[in-house]
Every structure is written in C-alpha cells, then in structure tokens.
Scaffold this motif. Structure first.
Motif, PDB file in Angstrom:
ATOM      1  N   TRP A  45      79.268  36.847 -59.701  1.00 45.24           N
ATOM      2  CA  TRP A  45      78.112  37.005 -58.823  1.00 45.24           C
ATOM      3  C   TRP A  45      78.557  36.853 -57.374  1.00 45.24           C
ATOM      4  O   TRP A  45      79.538  36.166 -57.087  1.00 45.24           O
ATOM      5  CB  TRP A  45      77.057  35.940 -59.114  1.00 45.24           C
ATOM      6  N   GLN A  46      77.811  37.479 -56.480  1.00 45.41           N
ATOM      7  CA  GLN A  46      78.069  37.279 -55.059  1.00 45.41           C
ATOM      8  C   GLN A  46      76.747  37.137 -54.317  1.00 45.41           C
ATOM      9  O   GLN A  46      75.725  37.684 -54.730  1.00 45.41           O
ATOM     10  CB  GLN A  46      78.868  38.434 -54.466  1.00 45.41           C
ATOM     11  N   LEU A  47      76.782  36.366 -53.256  1.00 43.55           N
ATOM     12  CA  LEU A  47      75.619  36.229 -52.396  1.00 43.55           C
ATOM     13  C   LEU A  47      75.574  37.444 -51.485  1.00 43.55           C
ATOM     14  O   LEU A  47      76.478  37.653 -50.678  1.00 43.55           O
ATOM     15  CB  LEU A  47      75.724  34.947 -51.571  1.00 43.55           C
ATOM     16  N   THR A  48      74.548  38.274 -51.631  1.00 46.69           N
ATOM     17  CA  THR A  48      74.478  39.506 -50.854  1.00 46.69           C
ATOM     18  C   THR A  48      73.504  39.431 -49.692  1.00 46.69           C
ATOM     19  O   THR A  48      73.502  40.316 -48.840  1.00 46.69           O
ATOM     20  CB  THR A  48      74.102  40.693 -51.759  1.00 46.69           C
ATOM     21  N   LYS A  49      72.668  38.399 -49.666  1.00 53.92           N
ATOM     22  CA  LYS A  49      71.748  38.255 -48.540  1.00 53.92           C
ATOM     23  C   LYS A  49      71.297  36.815 -48.443  1.00 53.92           C
ATOM     24  O   LYS A  49      70.983  36.177 -49.450  1.00 53.92           O
ATOM     25  CB  LYS A  49      70.533  39.165 -48.725  1.00 53.92           C
ATOM     26  N   PHE A  50      71.270  36.311 -47.232  1.00 47.71           N
ATOM     27  CA  PHE A  50      70.708  34.989 -46.966  1.00 47.71           C
ATOM     28  C   PHE A  50      69.844  35.102 -45.723  1.00 47.71           C
ATOM     29  O   PHE A  50      70.316  35.493 -44.654  1.00 47.71           O
ATOM     30  CB  PHE A  50      71.807  33.952 -46.766  1.00 47.71           C
ATOM     31  N   ASP A  51      68.566  34.815 -45.852  1.00 49.61           N
ATOM     32  CA  ASP A  51      67.620  34.964 -44.758  1.00 49.61           C
ATOM     33  C   ASP A  51      66.923  33.632 -44.508  1.00 49.61           C
ATOM     34  O   ASP A  51      65.941  33.298 -45.172  1.00 49.61           O
ATOM     35  CB  ASP A  51      66.597  36.047 -45.110  1.00 49.61           C
ATOM     36  N   PRO A  52      67.420  32.825 -43.561  1.00 55.18           N
ATOM     37  CA  PRO A  52      66.791  31.535 -43.275  1.00 55.18           C
ATOM     38  C   PRO A  52      65.471  31.657 -42.527  1.00 55.18           C
ATOM     39  O   PRO A  52      64.764  30.660 -42.376  1.00 55.18           O
ATOM     40  CB  PRO A  52      67.845  30.807 -42.439  1.00 55.18           C
ATOM     41  N   VAL A  53      65.153  32.865 -42.040  1.00 58.77           N
ATOM     42  CA  VAL A  53      63.858  33.066 -41.398  1.00 58.77           C
ATOM     43  C   VAL A  53      62.790  33.282 -42.466  1.00 58.77           C
ATOM     44  O   VAL A  53      61.738  32.651 -42.468  1.00 58.77           O
ATOM     45  CB  VAL A  53      63.917  34.248 -40.412  1.00 58.77           C
ATOM     46  N   GLY A  54      63.075  34.166 -43.414  1.00 57.11           N
ATOM     47  CA  GLY A  54      62.157  34.378 -44.527  1.00 57.11           C
ATOM     48  C   GLY A  54      62.333  33.386 -45.655  1.00 57.11           C
ATOM     49  O   GLY A  54      61.589  33.411 -46.634  1.00 57.11           O
ATOM     50  N   ASN A  55      63.365  32.510 -45.534  1.00 57.44           N
ATOM     51  CA  ASN A  55      63.656  31.475 -46.539  1.00 57.44           C
ATOM     52  C   ASN A  55      63.866  32.090 -47.915  1.00 57.44           C
ATOM     53  O   ASN A  55      63.198  31.739 -48.894  1.00 57.44           O
ATOM     54  CB  ASN A  55      62.535  30.427 -46.566  1.00 57.44           C
ATOM     55  N   SER A  56      64.814  33.021 -47.971  1.00 59.33           N
ATOM     56  CA  SER A  56      65.091  33.723 -49.217  1.00 59.33           C
ATOM     57  C   SER A  56      66.582  33.996 -49.356  1.00 59.33           C
ATOM     58  O   SER A  56      67.323  34.046 -48.369  1.00 59.33           O
ATOM     59  CB  SER A  56      64.304  35.032 -49.295  1.00 59.33           C
ATOM     60  N   ILE A  57      67.000  34.165 -50.605  1.00 58.51           N
ATOM     61  CA  ILE A  57      68.397  34.398 -50.950  1.00 58.51           C
ATOM     62  C   ILE A  57      68.435  35.509 -51.978  1.00 58.51           C
ATOM     63  O   ILE A  57      67.564  35.582 -52.859  1.00 58.51           O
ATOM     64  CB  ILE A  57      69.030  33.121 -51.539  1.00 58.51           C
ATOM     65  N   LEU A  58      69.426  36.372 -51.897  1.00 53.92           N
ATOM     66  CA  LEU A  58      69.621  37.426 -52.893  1.00 53.92           C
ATOM     67  C   LEU A  58      71.045  37.339 -53.409  1.00 53.92           C
ATOM     68  O   LEU A  58      72.002  37.344 -52.636  1.00 53.92           O
ATOM     69  CB  LEU A  58      69.379  38.815 -52.291  1.00 53.92           C
ATOM     70  N   ALA A  59      71.185  37.239 -54.740  1.00 58.32           N
ATOM     71  CA  ALA A  59      72.490  37.229 -55.389  1.00 58.32           C
ATOM     72  C   ALA A  59      72.594  38.449 -56.290  1.00 58.32           C
ATOM     73  O   ALA A  59      71.615  38.841 -56.939  1.00 58.32           O
ATOM     74  CB  ALA A  59      72.693  35.956 -56.198  1.00 58.32           C
TER      75      ALA A  59
END
Length: 272
Positions: A45-59
């Motif tokens: 798996w890899q972390l493909t998105k981290f959005d601390p403004v929207g408080n969300s993560i996509l792996a």
C-alpha cells in the motif's frame, strides 16, 4: 449524492512521501484529531493523498488500484463524516446521510457528542492498519466506563478481493437506492433476509447472535462478513436526505454488554 469530488490540494497541504520508509510513526496532524502515520519499506500500500485541510487520507493498493479513503473529522467543514470508504473500482462506498456524505464503515456512535480524537495509519507489508478512537463507552451506555471507544481495521487485498478485519464498535451503512438485500445467518443456523429501498418504512429491528451477513448492494455490489455480534440493529428512515440505511453495533453494547465486535469483511470485485 453518492460521492464527493476529491479535495484540491492547497498551499497549506503537507506532503508525505509514499515511498519513504518511516521506522517510527510521525505526527501528521494534530487537530482536530492527532494523526500518526508510518510506512515500512516494500509495502503493498502507499499513501497517495494527505489533506490536513479536509482532514482526509487516501491509501492505494499498488497492484490492484483499490483505494481506502479515511476521513477523521465531523461534516461541519466539508459535509463529509468520519470513517472509512473502500473503493474497489466502482466508486467510493459512501452515501447521503442527513445532508452529509457518510462512509460505509462509520465509527461515530453518538452523533451529537462523539468525535474522533486519535487516528493511527500504519502501512506494513500487505496490510493497511487504521485505528480511529475517541469518546468513551459511557457516552453510548451509561455506566460502561471511561475506556475509549475505537474502531480498528486491517485491510488487505487477497486474490484481487479487498478484505477488512475490524474490531471495536461501528456502523455499516449500505445503500438503499435503488435497493439492497441483506441475508443473515444466526448462531443456531437459522437465516433471515431483508430488502431495503428508499420506500422502506421508517423503523428498527433487532437480531441476536448473528454470525454471517451477506449484502447484495444495488450500488456498491456484493460484500459479506463473518461476525460475533450479539445484537445487530437495522435502522431505517424514509427521509429523502438518506440514501443509506444503518446496520448498527451499538446495541450489542447497550443491551448485551458486548464491548468489542469482531468482523471479517470480503468485498466482491463487481460493480452495479
């Protein structure tokens, strides 16, 4: 609205390298929840998105392209509630819920006061580990104690199928638009089937000692899970602001004193 568009990265976004080996967890965000992240080398798996403004993560799973979206705040800022949304290639498994978008695996048990305070994301070999915690058992069942409520999920892709092993207490929110059938197998071997649509009357039903759940979802496709839940609740509402229905675990605690429910999910590689 079945899904929301991905958040656009802004100048405040911080980037975490998906290829870097992180031997110790790093603090990726501190508010509204403390988020820690780690990834071991050669992970699937890899972390493909981290959005601390929207408080969300996509792996994203490297070989299959299956993605897992994790949201860790309430819907006040972006109309997206906390939880985990799998996407096996058919779109995110999330639906409209009282004017907000809510993930399939929903860890909030008391919407007015329960918030996620800590999130841990660990990528290790074939496994993506997610732990979301906050609030206390007393919040759901007075007298149950101040131990922290939690949802753990371990996600893998095996023979092209997404699997998720969860522990703790959480809801499952399948679609009822256009319609979904749920088949239950109970501990004594008896079976029960229910079909839910947008026209299904508002109401609740409780089923004890469920051991297997099979869902033929009209929008998400087929998925199933084995469970040890002592009391399962169906919660339906005909309000047009909801195109999902609830399969809840909170009454396992409230009525049976079960503090931890274990589920083993398998998601079929099909779309509707």
């Amino acid at each position: 609205m079945a899904a929301v568009a991905p958040a656009v990265a802004g100048p405040q976004d911080r980037k975490l390298s998906p290829s870097a080996a992180v031997p110790e967890p790093i603090v990726a965000d501190a508010a509204p929840a403390r988020v820690t992240y780690s990834r071991q080398a050669k992970s699937q798996w890899q972390l493909t998105k981290f959005d601390p403004v929207g408080n969300s993560i996509l792996a994203t799973h490297r070989s299959s392209g299956i993605t897992i979206a994790i949201d860790y705040d309430d819907p006040a800022d972006d109309r997206h509630a906390s939880g985990i949304s799998p996407d096996t290639g058919c779109g995110p498994m999330e639906g409209e819920f009282w004017g907000s978008v809510t993930p399939l695996l929903y860890p909030i048990l008391e919407p007015e006061k329960h918030v996620i305070e800590r999130v841990r994301v660990e990528i290790d070999g074939a496994e993506l580990h997610v732990r979301m915690s906050g609030g206390a058992y007393d919040m759901v069942s007075p007298g149950a104690g101040d131990e922290t409520l939690f949802m753990n999920a371990v996600l893998t892709v095996e023979q092209g199928q997404l699997r998720a092993r969860t522990r703790g207490l959480h809801y499952v929110l399948p679609s009822k638009d256009p319609g979904t059938t749920v088949d239950l197998t109970l501990a004594d071997g008896s079976k029960l089937s229910r079909t839910f649509t947008m026209a299904t009357p508002t109401g609740r039903e409780y089923v004890d000692n469920v051991r297997a759940v099979r869902v033929a979802d009209g929008r998400y496709g087929n998925f199933s899970w084995k469970t040890d839940i002592q009391r399962l609740q169906f919660d339906l509402n005909t309000n047009p602001l909801l195109n999902v229905f609830e399969i809840d675990a909170d009454h396992a605690l409230k009525d049976r004193g079960q503090r931890v429910v274990t589920n083993n999910f398998t998601f079929a590689a099909d779309c509707r």
